[in-house]
Scaffold this motif. Structure first.
Motif, PDB file in Angstrom:
ATOM      1  N   ASN A 105       1.001  -1.100   0.197  1.00  0.00           N
ATOM      2  CA  ASN A 105       0.142  -0.204   0.275  1.00  0.00           C
ATOM      3  C   ASN A 105       1.047   1.193   0.304  1.00  0.00           C
ATOM      4  O   ASN A 105       1.514   1.263   0.711  1.00  0.00           O
ATOM      5  CB  ASN A 105      -1.316  -0.497   1.453  1.00  0.00           C
ATOM      6  CG  ASN A 105      -2.016   1.137   0.842  1.00  0.00           C
ATOM      7  OD1 ASN A 105      -3.001   0.829   0.672  1.00  0.00           O
ATOM      8  ND2 ASN A 105      -2.380   1.590   2.107  1.00  0.00           N
ATOM      9  N   GLY A 107       0.467   5.920  -0.765  1.00  0.00           N
ATOM     10  CA  GLY A 107      -0.258   6.585  -1.113  1.00  0.00           C
ATOM     11  C   GLY A 107       0.055   8.450   0.065  1.00  0.00           C
ATOM     12  O   GLY A 107       1.951   8.519  -0.233  1.00  0.00           O
ATOM     13  N   TYR A 124      -4.726  10.350  -1.512  1.00  0.00           N
ATOM     14  CA  TYR A 124      -4.412   8.942  -3.070  1.00  0.00           C
ATOM     15  C   TYR A 124      -3.665   8.041  -2.441  1.00  0.00           C
ATOM     16  O   TYR A 124      -2.900   7.823  -1.579  1.00  0.00           O
ATOM     17  CB  TYR A 124      -4.018   9.704  -4.222  1.00  0.00           C
ATOM     18  CG  TYR A 124      -3.880   8.751  -5.403  1.00  0.00           C
ATOM     19  CD1 TYR A 124      -4.274   8.278  -6.589  1.00  0.00           C
ATOM     20  CD2 TYR A 124      -2.361   8.823  -5.229  1.00  0.00           C
ATOM     21  CE1 TYR A 124      -3.696   7.041  -7.011  1.00  0.00           C
ATOM     22  CE2 TYR A 124      -1.675   7.093  -6.234  1.00  0.00           C
ATOM     23  CZ  TYR A 124      -2.819   6.716  -7.015  1.00  0.00           C
ATOM     24  OH  TYR A 124      -2.434   5.981  -7.809  1.00  0.00           O
ATOM     25  N   SER A 125      -4.751   6.383  -2.505  1.00  0.00           N
ATOM     26  CA  SER A 125      -3.382   4.811  -1.828  1.00  0.00           C
ATOM     27  C   SER A 125      -4.027   4.590  -3.906  1.00  0.00           C
ATOM     28  O   SER A 125      -4.696   4.667  -3.797  1.00  0.00           O
ATOM     29  CB  SER A 125      -3.949   4.526  -0.991  1.00  0.00           C
ATOM     30  OG  SER A 125      -5.789   3.948  -1.278  1.00  0.00           O
ATOM     31  N   ARG A 126      -3.069   3.040  -3.328  1.00  0.00           N
ATOM     32  CA  ARG A 126      -2.795   2.048  -4.514  1.00  0.00           C
ATOM     33  C   ARG A 126      -1.800   0.961  -3.907  1.00  0.00           C
ATOM     34  O   ARG A 126      -1.053   0.979  -3.217  1.00  0.00           O
ATOM     35  CB  ARG A 126      -0.804   3.016  -5.627  1.00  0.00           C
ATOM     36  CG  ARG A 126      -0.861   2.251  -6.575  1.00  0.00           C
ATOM     37  CD  ARG A 126       0.261   2.562  -7.284  1.00  0.00           C
ATOM     38  NE  ARG A 126       0.380   1.674  -8.306  1.00  0.00           N
ATOM     39  CZ  ARG A 126       0.096   2.066  -9.922  1.00  0.00           C
ATOM     40  NH1 ARG A 126      -1.042   3.395  -9.742  1.00  0.00           N
ATOM     41  NH2 ARG A 126       0.657   1.011 -10.971  1.00  0.00           N
ATOM     42  N   SER A 127      -2.758   0.103  -4.622  1.00  0.00           N
ATOM     43  CA  SER A 127      -2.859  -1.260  -3.897  1.00  0.00           C
ATOM     44  C   SER A 127      -3.466  -2.347  -4.173  1.00  0.00           C
ATOM     45  O   SER A 127      -3.357  -2.185  -5.279  1.00  0.00           O
ATOM     46  CB  SER A 127      -3.438  -1.514  -2.856  1.00  0.00           C
ATOM     47  OG  SER A 127      -4.997  -1.434  -2.726  1.00  0.00           O
ATOM     48  N   ARG A 128      -2.309  -3.558  -4.070  1.00  0.00           N
ATOM     49  CA  ARG A 128      -2.961  -4.541  -5.031  1.00  0.00           C
ATOM     50  C   ARG A 128      -3.520  -6.236  -4.033  1.00  0.00           C
ATOM     51  O   ARG A 128      -3.136  -6.083  -3.469  1.00  0.00           O
ATOM     52  CB  ARG A 128      -1.708  -4.802  -5.893  1.00  0.00           C
ATOM     53  CG  ARG A 128      -1.376  -3.922  -6.667  1.00  0.00           C
ATOM     54  CD  ARG A 128       0.050  -4.600  -7.702  1.00  0.00           C
ATOM     55  NE  ARG A 128       1.552  -4.768  -7.305  1.00  0.00           N
ATOM     56  CZ  ARG A 128       2.658  -5.426  -7.489  1.00  0.00           C
ATOM     57  NH1 ARG A 128       2.745  -5.402  -8.275  1.00  0.00           N
ATOM     58  NH2 ARG A 128       3.381  -5.413  -7.084  1.00  0.00           N
ATOM     59  N   THR A 148      -4.059  -2.758  -9.568  1.00  0.00           N
ATOM     60  CA  THR A 148      -3.836  -1.874  -9.340  1.00  0.00           C
ATOM     61  C   THR A 148      -5.314  -1.504  -8.651  1.00  0.00           C
ATOM     62  O   THR A 148      -6.248  -1.798  -9.475  1.00  0.00           O
ATOM     63  CB  THR A 148      -3.272  -0.880 -10.027  1.00  0.00           C
ATOM     64  OG1 THR A 148      -3.794  -0.361 -11.339  1.00  0.00           O
ATOM     65  CG2 THR A 148      -1.579  -0.757 -10.396  1.00  0.00           C
ATOM     66  N   ASN A 150      -6.268   1.934  -7.736  1.00  0.00           N
ATOM     67  CA  ASN A 150      -6.279   3.227  -7.160  1.00  0.00           C
ATOM     68  C   ASN A 150      -7.030   4.021  -6.411  1.00  0.00           C
ATOM     69  O   ASN A 150      -8.504   4.235  -7.105  1.00  0.00           O
ATOM     70  CB  ASN A 150      -5.866   4.008  -8.371  1.00  0.00           C
ATOM     71  CG  ASN A 150      -4.510   3.616  -9.478  1.00  0.00           C
ATOM     72  OD1 ASN A 150      -3.681   3.543  -9.009  1.00  0.00           O
ATOM     73  ND2 ASN A 150      -5.050   3.019 -10.133  1.00  0.00           N
ATOM     74  N   ASP A 179     -13.349   4.672  -6.765  1.00  0.00           N
ATOM     75  CA  ASP A 179     -11.474   3.651  -6.776  1.00  0.00           C
ATOM     76  C   ASP A 179     -11.644   3.918  -8.912  1.00  0.00           C
ATOM     77  O   ASP A 179     -12.521   3.161  -9.493  1.00  0.00           O
ATOM     78  CB  ASP A 179     -11.743   2.107  -6.269  1.00  0.00           C
ATOM     79  CG  ASP A 179     -12.101   1.968  -5.477  1.00  0.00           C
ATOM     80  OD1 ASP A 179     -11.502   3.120  -4.721  1.00  0.00           O
ATOM     81  OD2 ASP A 179     -12.186   1.219  -4.604  1.00  0.00           O
ATOM     82  N   SER A 196     -10.769  -2.734 -16.862  1.00  0.00           N
ATOM     83  CA  SER A 196     -10.444  -1.342 -15.975  1.00  0.00           C
ATOM     84  C   SER A 196     -12.170  -1.313 -15.187  1.00  0.00           C
ATOM     85  O   SER A 196     -12.665  -1.244 -16.950  1.00  0.00           O
ATOM     86  CB  SER A 196      -9.673  -0.588 -16.294  1.00  0.00           C
ATOM     87  OG  SER A 196      -8.342  -0.691 -16.681  1.00  0.00           O
TER      88      SER A 196
END
Length: 256
Positions: A105, A107, A124-128, A148, A150, A179, A196
């Motif tokens: 994570n 952000g 804003y966070s970016r995770s998988r 991703t 977002n 998201d 997407s």
């Protein structure tokens, strides 16, 4: 002789008047001194430096003027895990954290403190995430993952400056957002698909501690809950899922 008596009589009459005038003059002079001293005290007290505001003021660091709102820009990195969540649709499986050595994570955060107790926070966070392989093999899938996530969210944040813990200020935040998710699917026969989605909703909350390091630098440690809603479709393969996640974030930032 009569003239001499007249002079003496005039002198006796005027002496008390002269003495009274002198006493009156001395009294007025002393009163003037007292008035001047009183005025001086008033002037001195009104020239005191104004104290910094503490009520309804932003968090203070160093010698900053606490009467003005403030901004903070921070970056954070953290570990992300999923709670027990499943998908529904033609492809059913269970999610788990992404199998990688990279941070789960990442952000960025902008916080506008209105007072020392409340503000607004844009994240804003970016995770998988990926599907648990044990739950997709029977479905003919070799890999299903959200490459991703977002997430953008707007939160209301509240701090408790009077309840410091280890010289850090507790805070909570509650918010929601949208998201943009990129997903990947690969079948056991090596057929690959991707899709997407923009507009999946998220909502969440944070509980943490923040601490100042000098006048401008801050750091924070928090636990964060966030739920993502995902709905994706690959031709004859589709799935819908509400994915609750929980993570621990460590961040640093700059206040101005």
């Amino acid at each position: 002789m009569k003239r001499t008596h007249s002079i003496i009589s005039i002198g006796l009459l005027t002496a008390p008047l002269m003495l009274s005038s002198q006493v009156l003059a001395d009294g007025m002079y002393k009163n003037d001194d007292k008035i001047n001293q009183r005025d001086q005290v008033i002037i001195d007290t009104t020239n005191d430096e104004p104290s910094l505001a503490t009520e309804n003021a932003p968090m203070t660091y160093g010698a900053r003027d606490a009467s003005k709102p403030s901004w903070e820009l921070t970056a954070f990195v953290g570990y992300l895990n999923t709670l027990n969540s499943n998908s529904s649709g033609s492809l059913e499986f269970r999610w788990k954290e992404y199998n990688t050595d990279a941070p789960y994570n990442l952000g960025l955060r902008a916080t506008r403190w209105e007072t020392n107790a409340r503000g607004w926070q844009l994240d804003y966070s970016r995770s998988r995430l990926q599907a648990d392989p044990a739950t997709i093999a029977a479905r003919g899938a070799a890999d299903v993952n959200l490459k991703t996530i977002n997430a953008i969210s707007l939160s209301r944040v509240f701090s408790f400056p009077n309840g410091t813990i280890f010289n850090a200020t507790p805070y909570i935040a509650v918010g929601a957002g949208i998201d943009y998710i990129s997903a990947y699917y690969r079948s056991t026969s090596n057929v690959s698909l991707s899709d997407s989605e923009l507009g999946g909703l998220n909502y969440g909350a944070q509980l943490g501690l923040r601490r100042a390091f000098g006048e401008n630098l801050i750091g924070f440690l928090e636990t964060r809950f966030m739920q993502h809603s995902v709905s994706l479709d690959w031709d004859n393969i589709d799935f819908n899922s509400d994915i609750p996640t929980i993570g621990v974030n460590l961040g640093v930032g700059y206040r101005f």
